[in-house]
Design an enzyme around this catalytic site. Sequence first.
Site, PDB file in Angstrom:
ATOM      1  N   LYS A  93       0.817  -1.219   0.000  1.00 47.68           N
ATOM      2  CA  LYS A  93       0.000   0.000   0.000  1.00 47.68           C
ATOM      3  C   LYS A  93       0.854   1.274   0.000  1.00 47.68           C
ATOM      4  O   LYS A  93       0.488   2.282   0.588  1.00 47.68           O
ATOM      5  CB  LYS A  93      -0.983   0.018   1.173  1.00 47.68           C
ATOM      6  CG  LYS A  93      -1.782  -1.257   1.377  1.00 47.68           C
ATOM      7  CD  LYS A  93      -2.356  -1.832   0.091  1.00 47.68           C
ATOM      8  CE  LYS A  93      -3.333  -0.887  -0.600  1.00 47.68           C
ATOM      9  NZ  LYS A  93      -3.742  -1.411  -1.940  1.00 47.68           N
ATOM     10  N   HIS A 133       7.194  -7.249  -2.150  1.00 45.59           N
ATOM     11  CA  HIS A 133       6.992  -6.594  -0.853  1.00 45.59           C
ATOM     12  C   HIS A 133       7.944  -7.166   0.200  1.00 45.59           C
ATOM     13  O   HIS A 133       7.820  -6.850   1.381  1.00 45.59           O
ATOM     14  CB  HIS A 133       5.556  -6.798  -0.362  1.00 45.59           C
ATOM     15  CG  HIS A 133       4.501  -6.099  -1.175  1.00 45.59           C
ATOM     16  ND1 HIS A 133       4.635  -4.804  -1.604  1.00 45.59           N
ATOM     17  CD2 HIS A 133       3.275  -6.520  -1.594  1.00 45.59           C
ATOM     18  CE1 HIS A 133       3.543  -4.457  -2.280  1.00 45.59           C
ATOM     19  NE2 HIS A 133       2.707  -5.476  -2.282  1.00 45.59           N
ATOM     20  N   SER A 177      -4.853   3.132   3.802  1.00 44.33           N
ATOM     21  CA  SER A 177      -5.021   2.401   2.546  1.00 44.33           C
ATOM     22  C   SER A 177      -5.197   0.911   2.813  1.00 44.33           C
ATOM     23  O   SER A 177      -6.042   0.252   2.195  1.00 44.33           O
ATOM     24  CB  SER A 177      -3.805   2.646   1.646  1.00 44.33           C
ATOM     25  OG  SER A 177      -3.969   1.996   0.411  1.00 44.33           O
TER      26      SER A 177
END
Length: 287
Positions: free
Chosen positions: A44, A99, A129
């Site tokens: 995010k 990530h 988010s």
Amino acid sequence: MTFDYFTYKGIRFANQIHSEERLNYAENGFEVWDDDVYNVTYPKSGSNWIIQILNLIKHKGDATLSNSVPIYARSPWYETITAEPQIKVLVPPRIMSTHLPINMFAKSFFKSKAKIIYTVRNPKDVVVSLFHFTKIIKVFSEVKPFQEVLDDFLQENAMYGSWFEHVKGWMQMKDDSRFFFIAYEELLQDLRGSVVRICKFLGQELDDAQIDSVVEQSAFKAMKENKMSNYSILSPEFMDHSKGSFMRKGISGDWKNLFTVAQSEYFDKLYQEKMKDINTTFYWEKL
């Protein structure tokens, strides 16, 4: 936040997306090529925005690929269990996303000439988010109140672990010539200037018209309207489109609409404690 997870090296990963075998391969078996470009973020933080920008730069502003191939296939998250077929059809130079924290990233990278673009975002906006994301992604089995999502984030129980450790880990590379970091807020403030800087880092020479095309096609409105970028074609099995859209606002400072004063003050205190030793002033801290 509630999701079906397993723990790998102390970090929670989703069973629907990851496996221990794949994570081990991502770290120890995956072969990085010298011309690879890796789009690295904590979740995010703008990873899809960078995917759009990097693919448009690669194709000199030509949006044909960006308008015909889903964004998650253009630059697959290489640590996921579904990534391999997508990676096999990538045309070099490959653009891949991850990530993963630095200690789980492909070891072969560190002996390569490949490049990393690391995008950071105000962690308060990251939490907001993430909260909205949990409403639409089926990986999350139930929607939790914002306070619980915030608690999980601060207690480092979120998917992919601690934002603080993720950022501190990757920022160890800030002086490496293969590493480029940029803030989400910087992209918002000056998208064209950011694209020019990314082109320079990648050694890509684009003329003004090509850069204009990259900027135009990677603007929030253009991506929100592009079904290949907005995740609207993702199966209802994975995303509940009735609960919201993947691309919501594309702004900074939305945390002010959800955080209470007490939550904000506690967050700031913890942030100062955890980030006190990092010798970096982030873009959002200057605003």
